[in-house]
Design a protein around this motif. Structure first.
Motif, mmCIF file in Angstrom:
data_model
loop_
_atom_site.group_PDB
_atom_site.id
_atom_site.type_symbol
_atom_site.label_atom_id
_atom_site.label_comp_id
_atom_site.label_asym_id
_atom_site.label_seq_id
_atom_site.Cartn_x
_atom_site.Cartn_y
_atom_site.Cartn_z
ATOM 1 N N THR A 1 83.912 40.993 93.208
ATOM 2 C CA THR A 1 82.938 41.349 94.241
ATOM 3 C C THR A 1 82.933 40.311 95.352
ATOM 4 O O THR A 1 82.942 40.659 96.541
ATOM 5 C CB THR A 1 81.532 41.478 93.635
ATOM 6 N N GLY A 2 82.919 39.030 94.977
ATOM 7 C CA GLY A 2 82.972 37.975 95.981
ATOM 8 C C GLY A 2 84.233 38.055 96.826
ATOM 9 O O GLY A 2 84.202 37.827 98.040
ATOM 10 N N GLY A 3 85.354 38.386 96.191
ATOM 11 C CA GLY A 3 86.601 38.528 96.938
ATOM 12 C C GLY A 3 86.523 39.618 97.980
ATOM 13 O O GLY A 3 87.023 39.470 99.109
ATOM 14 N N ALA A 4 85.892 40.731 97.623
ATOM 15 C CA ALA A 4 85.749 41.836 98.576
ATOM 16 C C ALA A 4 84.784 41.480 99.698
ATOM 17 O O ALA A 4 85.049 41.770 100.874
ATOM 18 C CB ALA A 4 85.271 43.086 97.846
ATOM 19 N N VAL A 5 83.661 40.867 99.355
ATOM 20 C CA VAL A 5 82.650 40.526 100.363
ATOM 21 C C VAL A 5 83.228 39.570 101.408
ATOM 22 O O VAL A 5 83.148 39.826 102.626
ATOM 23 C CB VAL A 5 81.406 39.905 99.699
ATOM 24 N N PHE A 6 83.819 38.469 100.956
ATOM 25 C CA PHE A 6 84.326 37.488 101.913
ATOM 26 C C PHE A 6 85.647 37.928 102.537
ATOM 27 O O PHE A 6 85.973 37.542 103.658
ATOM 28 C CB PHE A 6 84.452 36.123 101.257
ATOM 29 N N GLY A 7 86.419 38.765 101.829
ATOM 30 C CA GLY A 7 87.610 39.334 102.446
ATOM 31 C C GLY A 7 87.258 40.199 103.641
ATOM 32 O O GLY A 7 87.889 40.124 104.708
ATOM 33 N N ARG A 8 86.238 41.033 103.483
ATOM 34 C CA ARG A 8 85.787 41.868 104.602
ATOM 35 C C ARG A 8 85.302 41.017 105.766
ATOM 36 O O ARG A 8 85.633 41.272 106.929
ATOM 37 C CB ARG A 8 84.669 42.800 104.150
ATOM 38 N N LYS A 9 84.510 40.000 105.462
ATOM 39 C CA LYS A 9 83.988 39.126 106.510
ATOM 40 C C LYS A 9 85.125 38.415 107.245
ATOM 41 O O LYS A 9 85.113 38.291 108.480
ATOM 42 C CB LYS A 9 83.031 38.090 105.913
ATOM 43 N N ALA A 10 86.105 37.926 106.489
ATOM 44 C CA ALA A 10 87.223 37.221 107.107
ATOM 45 C C ALA A 10 88.016 38.143 108.025
ATOM 46 O O ALA A 10 88.407 37.758 109.136
ATOM 47 C CB ALA A 10 88.122 36.643 106.020
ATOM 48 N N GLY A 11 88.280 39.359 107.569
ATOM 49 C CA GLY A 11 89.019 40.295 108.403
ATOM 50 C C GLY A 11 88.291 40.643 109.685
ATOM 51 O O GLY A 11 88.893 40.716 110.769
ATOM 52 N N GLU A 12 86.979 40.853 109.576
ATOM 53 C CA GLU A 12 86.185 41.151 110.774
ATOM 54 C C GLU A 12 86.173 39.963 111.727
ATOM 55 O O GLU A 12 86.256 40.133 112.952
ATOM 56 C CB GLU A 12 84.766 41.531 110.356
ATOM 57 N N GLY A 13 86.092 38.740 111.159
ATOM 58 C CA GLY A 13 86.111 37.547 112.002
ATOM 59 C C GLY A 13 87.442 37.361 112.692
ATOM 60 O O GLY A 13 87.501 36.925 113.861
ATOM 61 N N ALA A 14 88.526 37.689 111.999
ATOM 62 C CA ALA A 14 89.852 37.588 112.609
ATOM 63 C C ALA A 14 89.972 38.523 113.804
ATOM 64 O O ALA A 14 90.543 38.166 114.851
ATOM 65 C CB ALA A 14 90.918 37.915 111.569
ATOM 66 N N ALA A 15 89.427 39.724 113.673
ATOM 67 C CA ALA A 15 89.489 40.686 114.777
ATOM 68 C C ALA A 15 88.697 40.198 115.991
ATOM 69 O O ALA A 15 89.120 40.389 117.142
ATOM 70 C CB ALA A 15 88.971 42.038 114.309
ATOM 71 N N LYS A 16 87.573 39.562 115.744
ATOM 72 C CA LYS A 16 86.777 39.023 116.859
ATOM 73 C C LYS A 16 87.537 37.930 117.590
ATOM 74 O O LYS A 16 87.498 37.850 118.819
ATOM 75 C CB LYS A 16 85.452 38.491 116.333
ATOM 76 N N LEU A 17 88.235 37.068 116.850
ATOM 77 C CA LEU A 17 89.039 36.029 117.484
ATOM 78 C C LEU A 17 90.173 36.630 118.299
ATOM 79 O O LEU A 17 90.477 36.167 119.392
ATOM 80 C CB LEU A 17 89.621 35.094 116.421
ATOM 81 N N MET A 18 90.804 37.636 117.753
ATOM 82 C CA MET A 18 91.910 38.278 118.443
ATOM 83 C C MET A 18 91.447 38.876 119.764
ATOM 84 O O MET A 18 92.095 38.724 120.798
ATOM 85 C CB MET A 18 92.519 39.354 117.539
ATOM 86 N N SER A 19 90.293 39.533 119.740
ATOM 87 C CA SER A 19 89.796 40.161 120.962
ATOM 88 C C SER A 19 89.365 39.139 121.992
ATOM 89 O O SER A 19 89.382 39.412 123.198
ATOM 90 C CB SER A 19 88.622 41.090 120.627
ATOM 91 N N ALA A 20 88.994 37.936 121.513
ATOM 92 C CA ALA A 20 88.567 36.880 122.430
ATOM 93 C C ALA A 20 89.732 36.062 122.967
ATOM 94 O O ALA A 20 89.571 35.285 123.909
ATOM 95 C CB ALA A 20 87.572 35.954 121.732
ATOM 96 N N ALA A 21 90.920 36.214 122.328
ATOM 97 C CA ALA A 21 92.072 35.398 122.709
ATOM 98 C C ALA A 21 92.621 35.822 124.069
ATOM 99 O O ALA A 21 92.518 36.968 124.465
ATOM 100 C CB ALA A 21 93.141 35.514 121.642
#
Length: 524
Positions: free
Chosen positions: A504-524
């Motif tokens: 469960t922890g892997g899924a929760v933080f995996g989702r958060k990490a992926g969403e955060g990566a997308a935000k960085l990409m859009s800001a780059a």
């Protein structure tokens, strides 16, 4: 993806997000990043393709989540109809319950904010896995429920599993990632994080002998702990841990920790702690078995006894439900003479053992028609004091009968903590069995030899629990472009953990990490 090359330079590839690790957490991160807007997502893993899935492959697929009872979970599972649900007893599992379980098993040391992120994100993560990744969830009748008086009674707060366990979980991930267009490179080891102006800008990898530079505004580390590294186990956990058997992938050797440390990441958590369980003594030493996988687990001890090679008990087998004790009892076995123990039952309860763990074609079953004869057989399997073994069982039986004579109103019930113990006013064992204490008297008697199987280590990287961004040791602030998920997350578990909370922890933080990566990409 084409490469940019120039003389005397490594080939350079460009992605929106690179995930290190092909297991459950890494798969969640990659799929989340792709859905959140990263067009070019790459997973790299140093394992060959036949070892895809990390430790997630070797699990039973159990996910612990908050829920309001069986009807709340019907839209998620595939093996229960609304009609069948009428014969299920399942108490709601609240955020307070989940939080309390993690905190009490960790003696209050777990980071409250990290715990809160897992608990609050658990139900949404399970729903997302079922809908987006098509993970085939089922209610775990075979592992987490007993049929009592014609009703399926769930116990211990854990109710969800996956069809075909970890194999089914990883198969669902691979199908979803392929459909989403996420690329995976196997035989590709991450060797260095690229840093510019304090931000992570990619990762250097070695792919089948060639050194390649992967440029990306976000790198997500999801490549496990150091449980498969014998030297690091000895250094952090103690030299006795060098002989522990590795339950899962042999490729979790601490690479993510080393990569992050070199760029100034903060380490946090219980580096002397790990998830370790009762494991088949005949299992492979340095890796799991891709066919039997989690079937080497031997979790039937609450129904019987565990004795060491000296013929003595060393844990309270009935202290709590299995999924609150199994992750720490491996450590207890490792501390015994020879690092082994024997689980014991009689014919009264042997039929309650799970076939996937105790069937004839899964484990070596040692049987006899008397405890004395069984002790003789176990003498050839490592039992050093056969007389002590017989005395221990006899003393246990005496204590059980004394308690039952004093408390005739109590009935054995494996689905609740029934209070059937060895501690009466006339006779108390120095080491009690607090629940499910039945006499071991009815032949034939059954024993199996077990040892310690290490699953994953608890120490890891400090993260911002809201974003899964890795924190700098120097500043305490997030390192731009670096995320973490799965077993690498530190501060969540200490000493022990409630079963199913790791995935469960892997899924929760995996989702958060992926969403955060997308935000960085859009800001780059």
């Amino acid at each position: 993806m084409s490469a940019d090359t120039s003389p005397q330079q490594e080939p350079e590839y460009h992605y929106d997000c690179v995930v290190v690790g092909s297991g459950h957490a890494g798969s969640c991160a990659a799929l989340s990043a792709r859905d959140a807007g990263c067009a070019r997502v790459l997973i790299v893993d140093k394992c060959p393709p036949e070892w895809v899935g990390g430790n997630g492959f070797f699990t039973a697929g159990a996910h612990r989540t908050t829920h309001d009872g069986v009807r709340d979970l019907l839209p998620v599972v595939q093996n229960v109809s609304a009609e069948a649900a009428k014969n299920i007893d399942m108490d709601p599992y609240t955020a307070e319950d989940f939080t309390r379980d993690i905190m009490r098993l960790g003696d209050g040391r777990s980071d409250p904010q990290v715990v809160k992120a897992v608990v609050d994100g658990s139900r949404g993560a399970v729903q997302w896995l079922a809908e987006r990744a098509k993970v085939p969830f089922i209610l775990s009748f075979n592992r987490q429920a007993y049929l009592v008086n014609g009703r399926h009674v769930f116990w211990g707060g854990l109710v969800l599993s996956v069809v075909d366990g970890g194999k089914g979980l990883i198969a669902a991930h691979r199908a979803a990632l392929q459909e989403a267009g996420v690329e995976t490179w196997f035989n590709t080891a991450a060797t260095e994080l690229l840093v510019e102006d304090g931000a992570i800008t990619g990762v250097i990898v070695k792919k089948e002998g060639a050194t390649l530079k992967l440029r990306a505004p976000a790198v997500i580390l999801a490549c496990g702990g150091f449980e498969a590294n014998k030297d690091l186990r000895g250094k952090n956990l103690g030299v006795e841990w060098e002989r522990a058997k590795v339950r899962g992938t042999p490729y979790n050797t601490g690479d993510g920790l080393a990569l992050a440390q070199r760029v100034g990441a903060r380490l946090i958590g219980d580096f002397a702690g790990c998830h370790s369980t009762c494991w088949d003594a005949n299992a492979p030493a340095d890796r799991g078995d891709r066919v039997l996988s989690n079937q080497f687990t031997k979790s039937g001890y609450p129904l019987g006894l565990m004795l060491n090679a000296a013929g003595a008990r060393f844990v309270d087998e009935g202290a709590d439900f299995r999924n609150y004790t199994y992750a720490k009892f491996g450590r207890a076995i490792l501390a015994q003479p020879g690092g082994v123990a024997f689980q014991l039952w009689d014919a009264e309860v042997a039929g309650w053992l799970r076939k996937e763990e105790y069937a004839d074609d899964v484990v070596e079953r040692i049987t006899a028609d008397s405890i004395e004869a069984l002790a003789e057989k176990l003498g050839g399997k490592g039992l050093e004091d056969k007389k002590a073994f017989v005395r221990t069982v006899a003393k246990y039986n005496e204590a059980v009968h004394a308690f039952r004579a004093e408390h005739p109103e109590k009935a054995w019930d494996p689905a609740v903590k029934d209070g059937l113990s060895t501690q009466s006013s006339t006779l108390k064992l120095e080491l009690p069995k607090s629940n499910w204490a039945l006499p071991i008297e009815k032949p034939p008697f059954l024993a199996v030899k077990v040892t310690c199987g290490i699953t994953f280590t608890f120490g890891g990287l400090a993260i911002d629990p809201d974003t899964a961004r890795v924190l700098s040791d120097a500043t305490g602030k997030p390192i731009r472009g670096l995320f973490c998920a799965g077993e690498l997350v530190g501060g969540l578990f200490y000493g022990n953990y409630p079963g199913g909370s790791g995935l469960t922890g892997g899924a929760v933080f995996g989702r958060k990490a992926g969403e955060g990566a997308a935000k960085l990409m859009s800001a780059a």
